[in-house]
Design a protein around this motif. Structure first.
Motif, PDB file in Angstrom:
ATOM      1  N   LYS A  13      67.218  41.985  38.681  1.00  9.86           N
ATOM      2  CA  LYS A  13      67.777  43.118  37.938  1.00  9.86           C
ATOM      3  C   LYS A  13      69.105  42.804  37.231  1.00  9.86           C
TER       4      LYS A  13
ATOM      5  N   MET B 115      67.920  43.609  45.291  1.00 10.47           N
ATOM      6  CA  MET B 115      67.440  43.718  43.915  1.00 10.47           C
ATOM      7  C   MET B 115      68.198  44.772  43.118  1.00 10.47           C
ATOM      8  N   ARG B 116      68.457  45.919  43.749  1.00 13.30           N
ATOM      9  CA  ARG B 116      69.181  46.971  43.021  1.00 13.30           C
ATOM     10  C   ARG B 116      70.692  46.869  43.233  1.00 13.30           C
TER      11      ARG B 116
ATOM     12  N   TYR C 182      61.392  49.604  49.133  1.00 12.83           N
ATOM     13  CA  TYR C 182      60.426  48.925  48.251  1.00 12.83           C
ATOM     14  C   TYR C 182      60.852  47.473  48.119  1.00 12.83           C
ATOM     15  N   ASN C 183      59.956  46.538  48.410  1.00 13.86           N
ATOM     16  CA  ASN C 183      60.303  45.108  48.329  1.00 13.86           C
ATOM     17  C   ASN C 183      59.426  44.342  47.344  1.00 13.86           C
ATOM     18  N   GLY C 184      58.650  45.076  46.517  1.00 14.74           N
ATOM     19  CA  GLY C 184      57.854  44.381  45.513  1.00 14.74           C
ATOM     20  C   GLY C 184      56.370  44.676  45.652  1.00 14.74           C
TER      21      GLY C 184
ATOM     22  N   ASP D  80      67.367  42.674  50.804  1.00 12.23           N
ATOM     23  CA  ASP D  80      66.779  42.774  49.470  1.00 12.23           C
ATOM     24  C   ASP D  80      67.810  43.462  48.577  1.00 12.23           C
TER      25      ASP D  80
ATOM     26  N   THR E 168      66.294  46.779  52.137  1.00 13.74           N
ATOM     27  CA  THR E 168      67.312  47.048  51.124  1.00 13.74           C
ATOM     28  C   THR E 168      68.560  47.518  51.893  1.00 13.74           C
TER      29      THR E 168
ATOM     30  N   THR F 176      60.822  36.965  39.027  1.00 14.70           N
ATOM     31  CA  THR F 176      60.845  38.412  39.286  1.00 14.70           C
ATOM     32  C   THR F 176      61.370  38.686  40.687  1.00 14.70           C
ATOM     33  N   GLY F 177      61.695  39.958  40.916  1.00 15.58           N
ATOM     34  CA  GLY F 177      62.138  40.352  42.242  1.00 15.58           C
ATOM     35  C   GLY F 177      61.062  40.107  43.287  1.00 15.58           C
ATOM     36  N   SER F 178      59.812  40.429  42.936  1.00  8.60           N
ATOM     37  CA  SER F 178      58.712  40.219  43.892  1.00  8.60           C
ATOM     38  C   SER F 178      58.544  38.736  44.219  1.00  8.60           C
TER      39      SER F 178
ATOM     40  N   THR G  23      61.391  38.079  46.898  1.00  9.92           N
ATOM     41  CA  THR G  23      61.153  38.619  48.255  1.00  9.92           C
ATOM     42  C   THR G  23      59.979  37.894  48.910  1.00  9.92           C
TER      43      THR G  23
END
Ligand SMILES: Cc1ncc(COP(=O)(O)O)c(C=O)c1O
Length: 402
Positions: A256, A230-231, A149-151, A228, A199, A123-125, A128
């Motif tokens: 993602k 993720m997006r 947001y980092n998780g 980060d 991010t 997962t992303g969390s 990170t």
């Protein structure tokens, strides 16, 4: 009757009794769950379309909160996963690793700037949190400064409840746009900051110079700079924000869009930092799970070898260009931000604007377009120019609800 054997009308009632997530989350809009105002359960999805439990179809701009980059339920990815399961013989083979693990790490090192080595997680969390552990090992320091947001893990959870003060005190949030605020936090914690994680942008657009200033501030104070992604990863550009903005990070985290909806994440970066993995244990049974790796390899190759990313960027810009005039007369309430592949309709933070956001989103949902009142939207390769024109007609009509 649903595939899981519940009558549609019973699904939400049952969820609110037994599904802790449904009980905890609450509805996306409004004060109470109302499946007519905003659907709760999905039945199926294909391409740019998602169907709710009652069978109603929506043009989807949430795309699983970003993972769906090619389109829902893409045959090319499904076939790669099926081939992997049928021909590959097995899924979990620990303590042995699937060869796809090497192939995927190699691909990540080819397409992600500054990726000397790569580590695969779920997962992303996971990613990170692993980056933070490795930064602490590398620097011998404990404090983390982060933005965005980092998780959900203890060090980064946005809400402090349930997290010991001693843990919380080691992470401090900086304001992305405020370099003075970052510098002050670095000085206040002089000699203690292991990493600055952010991010690459938040609601508004950013610049290469701004990201370079954040990185330079981190380095000046002996901290690592972690992006980060993720997006933004595999979406803003194949190599993410590092490629798009020409910025070097010591580590970058991805998930993602990496596997078009399959659960996998990655941490990439400097080999000397990632080699800290030998001094700790960051491991999980399903980190080596094979089908997700097959999905990621196929997704990333398609993004590398076809015009998918160009299509996504063009469609997203068509959407944003069409949205600006629709909302220009209501700048007090709402404005259009972001980048084509991940546009954001940002509502003012006051209660009246939040209520307007809910009304607008419900008016879109009533017309068959799924959007969110307080989250970035996303565009996939499967969104056609006609889809975008249709969405703009719907936004125009729904804007009356503002
Ligand atoms: C920027 C960013 N970082 C980290 C995460 C956490 O990823 P995950 O939800 O897969 O744990 C998310 C999830 O939305 C995210 O958007």
């Amino acid at each position: 009757m649903t595939d899981v054997g519940l009558h549609t009308s019973e699904l939400l009632d049952t969820a609110l009794r037994v599904d802790a997530r449904a009980r905890a989350r609450g509805p996306i809009t409004g004060r109470e769950y109302d499946v007519a105002a905003y659907p709760v359960h999905a039945r199926s999805a294909k391409g740019s379309r998602i169907r709710d439990e009652s069978g109603r179809e929506y043009l989807d701009f949430l795309l699983g909160y970003g993972p769906i980059i090619l389109g829902h339920n893409d045959d090319r990815i499904n076939n790669a996963v099926i081939r992997c399961l049928v021909d590959g013989g097995a899924n979990c083979m620990a303590p042995l690793w699937p060869p796809e693990q090497v192939e995927l790490c190699n691909l990540l090192c080819e397409v992600v700037p500054n990726a000397e080595s790569a580590f695969l997680l779920k997962t992303g969390s996971d990613a990170t949190s692993a980056a933070v552990r490795l930064a602490r090992i590398h620097t011998g320091r404990e404090v983390v400064l982060r933005s965005g947001y980092n998780g959900w893990h203890d060090w980064s959870a946005p809400h402090p409840v349930g997290i010991p003060k001693s843990v919380r005190s080691l992470t401090q949030e900086f304001s992305f746009d405020d370099l003075e605020n970052l510098e002050k936090l670095l000085l206040d914690n002089a000699g203690r900051v292991a990493a600055v994680m952010t991010t690459p942008f938040q609601e508004s657009r950013t610049t290469s110079a701004h990201l370079a200033a954040i990185r330079d501030a981190a380095h000046r104070h002996g901290a690592l700079f972690i992006l980060d992604e993720m997006r933004s990863g595999f979406r803003l550009a194949l190599g993410g924000a590092q490629e798009y903005f020409g910025i070097d990070a010591d580590m970058a985290t991805f998930s993602k869009a990496m596997a078009n909806g399959f659960a996998i994440s990655a941490l990439t970066g400097r080999a000397d930092v990632l080699d800290g993995l030998a001094r700790t244990k960051i491991s999980s049974t399903f980190f080596a799970s094979r089908p997700e790796m097959a999905a990621a390899i196929t997704t990333m190759r398609l993004l590398r070898d076809t015009s998918a990313l160009e299509t996504i960027r063009t469609r997203g810009e068509q959407l944003m260009d069409g949205m600006r005039p629709i909302f220009s007369s209501r700048r007090d309430v709402v404005s259009v931000h972001g980048y084509g592949p991940m546009p954001a309709l940002v509502f003012a933070p006051d209660p009246a604007a939040r209520a307007a956001a809910d009304r607008f989103v419900e008016a879109c949902v009533a017309r068959g377009v799924l959007v969110h009142p307080n989250h970035q939207w996303f565009v996939s390769e499967s969104h056609t120019s006609k889809d975008i024109d249709h969405a703009l007609e719907v936004f125009d009509a729904a804007a009356a609800a503002l």
